[in-house]
Write an enzyme that holds these catalytic residues in place. Structure first.
Site, short mmCIF file in Angstrom:
data_model
loop_
_atom_site.label_atom_id
_atom_site.label_comp_id
_atom_site.label_asym_id
_atom_site.label_seq_id
_atom_site.Cartn_x
_atom_site.Cartn_y
_atom_site.Cartn_z
N TYR A 205 -26.47 7.18 -6.70
CA TYR A 205 -27.34 6.03 -6.41
C TYR A 205 -26.51 4.75 -6.46
O TYR A 205 -26.66 3.87 -5.61
CB TYR A 205 -28.48 5.97 -7.43
CG TYR A 205 -29.52 4.92 -7.13
CD1 TYR A 205 -30.69 5.26 -6.44
CD2 TYR A 205 -29.34 3.59 -7.51
CE1 TYR A 205 -31.65 4.30 -6.15
CE2 TYR A 205 -30.29 2.63 -7.21
CZ TYR A 205 -31.45 2.98 -6.54
OH TYR A 205 -32.39 2.04 -6.25
N PHE B 4 -31.24 -10.62 20.66
CA PHE B 4 -31.82 -9.29 20.88
C PHE B 4 -33.25 -9.30 20.33
O PHE B 4 -33.58 -10.13 19.48
CB PHE B 4 -30.96 -8.23 20.19
CG PHE B 4 -31.52 -6.85 20.38
CD1 PHE B 4 -31.55 -6.26 21.63
CD2 PHE B 4 -32.06 -6.15 19.31
CE1 PHE B 4 -32.10 -5.00 21.80
CE2 PHE B 4 -32.61 -4.88 19.48
CZ PHE B 4 -32.62 -4.31 20.73
N ASP B 5 -34.11 -8.38 20.78
CA ASP B 5 -35.53 -8.48 20.42
C ASP B 5 -35.80 -8.43 18.91
O ASP B 5 -36.60 -9.21 18.39
CB ASP B 5 -36.40 -7.47 21.19
CG ASP B 5 -36.00 -6.02 21.01
OD1 ASP B 5 -35.02 -5.75 20.28
OD2 ASP B 5 -36.65 -5.14 21.59
N ASP C 52 -23.50 -11.10 16.12
CA ASP C 52 -24.38 -9.95 16.22
C ASP C 52 -23.60 -8.95 17.04
O ASP C 52 -23.62 -8.99 18.27
CB ASP C 52 -25.70 -10.36 16.89
CG ASP C 52 -26.66 -9.19 17.02
OD1 ASP C 52 -26.33 -8.09 16.54
OD2 ASP C 52 -27.74 -9.36 17.61
N ALA D 51 -23.24 -5.37 17.48
CA ALA D 51 -23.50 -3.93 17.62
C ALA D 51 -22.42 -3.29 18.51
O ALA D 51 -21.98 -2.18 18.26
CB ALA D 51 -24.88 -3.71 18.23
N LYS E 163 -24.33 1.83 17.27
CA LYS E 163 -23.68 1.71 18.58
C LYS E 163 -22.16 1.94 18.38
O LYS E 163 -21.72 3.07 18.36
CB LYS E 163 -23.96 0.32 19.18
CG LYS E 163 -25.37 0.18 19.74
CD LYS E 163 -26.38 -0.15 18.72
CE LYS E 163 -27.71 -0.55 19.31
NZ LYS E 163 -28.71 -0.84 18.28
C1 LIG Z 1 -27.39 -6.80 19.90
C2 LIG Z 1 -28.29 -6.06 18.97
N1 LIG Z 1 -28.62 -6.59 17.78
C3 LIG Z 1 -29.41 -5.95 16.91
C4 LIG Z 1 -29.95 -4.72 17.21
C5 LIG Z 1 -30.87 -4.05 16.23
O1 LIG Z 1 -30.29 -2.94 15.70
P1 LIG Z 1 -31.10 -1.64 15.20
O2 LIG Z 1 -31.75 -1.04 16.40
O3 LIG Z 1 -30.06 -0.78 14.60
O4 LIG Z 1 -32.10 -2.09 14.18
C6 LIG Z 1 -29.64 -4.12 18.44
C7 LIG Z 1 -30.19 -2.80 18.78
O5 LIG Z 1 -30.18 -2.37 19.91
C8 LIG Z 1 -28.79 -4.82 19.35
O6 LIG Z 1 -28.47 -4.30 20.54
#
Ligand SMILES: Cc1ncc(COP(=O)(O)O)c(C=O)c1O
Length: 461
Positions: free
Chosen positions: A72, A126-127, A217, A219, A260
């Site tokens: 843990y 990103f969303d 950000d 990924a 990713k």
């Molecule tokens: C650029 C970017 N930021 C953040 C995220 C969010 O990551 P997760 O899907 O692992 O929560 C994504 C996911 O596709 C992304 O493409």
């Protein structure tokens, strides 16, 4: 005849997939509320919904999995991951999270710090990033270059910031009201489009002028570095790792969805260069939200697989094949006249559905309609990146019109063959050739947050 870049691996485990008959696909899509997110994966033949956590792990990752330390607190697997991440980024502090949004939900509120009227500016949020900005009480503003919206014409770095607009926005909102500048590399929402080092450097200069925090950000930071190697003057002879380090040098914080370029099925990271106070805050809030700071929602074995995957993603042979595979699909579609975001980005081919279905208005989600048609055609599951995903304005409640209506054909890493991509191309070409028959969709049920994941739709009569 298109030349292949052959895969730098051979396959020693297979997962059977099956194309269910057309009548069954019609029933499955109806039951899914005309929203491919709601399909069962067994009803999907080729799954191009996302490249997130859907790739194949290497033999070295599977072997590492067996060595996971599931303690843990103070897990050996954490310290291994920490060492790898520090080596790649040059940053001091590493906190694992269960995935990208886990990192966002912990880190972004710390930057807002409970203040009213705060903003984040990004080339494109990103969303989930946008959602967490808004949940933290701030507003998300995008500031990508105009060329990004011109899908037909080549630009080597369509993910770049509009630097004039960036400075204008900072002055308009006032620097005290900017919680941070988010550099999304590659720019997922615009087609996995890269950002140049020259542009990142200029953003950093502006950030320094106003004393603002910069956040990567990242990924797909390794894919971004590959494009820099390929397209930016002076980088052809540098390794992806060296270029990645130059990227990281230009930011204060690195948030990563490790599903990713971590080549793992799960995982996220909060990495902080030198702000010890911020690290302490994130360490505090990771506990109730994700888990103890040395696992952050991951099993020890996940951290082991991630430690290996992060290194494998920096390999030039892996990355060359990865990018070329995506390009192969893009070229096939372009040759058949299907409009796509050009050049093709890192992880997906983005089809321009505004051009395919100009007769469907944005609030009836033209790209969603094309995605559904592609599923019906060949059991291929794409995803909409357009007005359906963008949602509503949090102030007015109105549907936001996306500047682009895209269907994303996302290629999982090391998973499908060129033959699968031929099936995908044929399906898209068939839908394109019958595009007049496409009809829009409307809501049966609309969730409040991130509606595209769970909404139910119906075809417009
Ligand atoms: C650029 C970017 N930021 C953040 C995220 C969010 O990551 P997760 O899907 O692992 O929560 C994504 C996911 O596709 C992304 O493409």
């Amino acid at each position: 005849m298109k030349k292949y870049v052959a895969p730098p691996y051979r396959i020693k485990m297979v997962e059977p997939i099956r194309l269910i008959p057309r009548e069954e696909r019609e029933i499955a899509l109806k039951n899914a509320g005309y929203n491919p997110f709601q399909l069962r994966s067994e009803d999907v033949y080729i799954d191009l919904l996302t490249d997130s956590g859907t790739g194949a792990m290497s033999q070295y990752q599977w072997a590492a999995l067996m060595t996971g330390d599931e303690s843990y607190a103070g897990s050996r697997s954490f310290y291994k991951l920490e060492e790898v991440v520090k080596d790649i980024t040059g940053y001091n502090y590493v906190i694992p999270a269960h995935q990208g949004r886990g990192a966002e939900q912990v880190a972004l509120p710390q930057l807002v710090d409970g203040k009213e009227g705060m903003h984040f500016i990004s080339n494109m949020h990103f969303d989930t990033t946008r959602a967490h900005v808004e949940i933290a009480g701030a507003r998300a503003i995008d500031c990508v270059i105009e060329e990004c919206f011109d899908t037909e014409n080549f630009h080597p770095f369509k993910g770049n910031f509009d630097l004039v607009l960036l400075e204008k926005l900072i002055n308009e909102k006032t620097p005290e009201k900017i919680a941070g500048i988010i550099m999304t590399i590659t720019n997922n929402s615009a087609g996995g489009q890269p950002v140049s080092l020259e542009n990142l450097r200029a953003v950093k200069k502006i950030a320094d002028k106003y004393n603002l925090t910069t956040i990567i950000d990242g990924a797909r930071y390794a894919e971004n570095a590959f494009f820099i190697k390929e397209r930016e003057e002076g980088y052809a002879d540098k390794s992806i790792k060296e270029i990645a380090r130059e990227q990281f040098d230009l930011a204060d914080i690195f948030l990563m969805s490790a599903k990713k370029d971590g080549l793992s099925n799960i995982g996220g990271l909060i990495v902080i260069k030198e702000d010890e106070e911020l690290f302490t805050k994130c360490r505090t809030f990771i506990v109730p939200l994700e888990g103890f700071p040395t696992y952050g929602g991951l099993a020890g074995r996940d951290m082991e697989a991630l430690s290996v995957g992060l290194v494998e993603a920096l390999d030039i042979d892996y990355m060359t094949h990865r990018i070329e595979q995506v390009r192969y699909l893009g070229d096939k579609l372009r040759e058949a006249g299907v409009p796509i975001q050009y050049p093709v980005g890192g992880h997906a081919v983005f089809v321009d559905c505004k051009k395919i279905a100009p007769h469907i208005p944005y609030h009836q989600f033209p790209a969603q309609s094309v995605c559904n048609a592609v599923y019906l055609e060949a059991g291929v599951r794409p995803v909409e990146i357009g007005s359906f995903l963008l949602g509503r304005d949090p102030d007015t409640g109105k549907n936001i019109e996306s500047p682009m209506e895209l269907m994303r054909l996302t290629i999982p890493r090391r998973t499908y063959t060129y033959a699968h991509l031929d099936v995908v191309a044929d399906a898209c070409i068939e839908v394109y050739n019958n595009r007049e028959a496409l009809v829009g969709v409307d809501f049966d049920y609309e969730p409040q947050v991130l509606r595209h994941f769970t909404a139910k739709l119906k075809p417009v009569k």
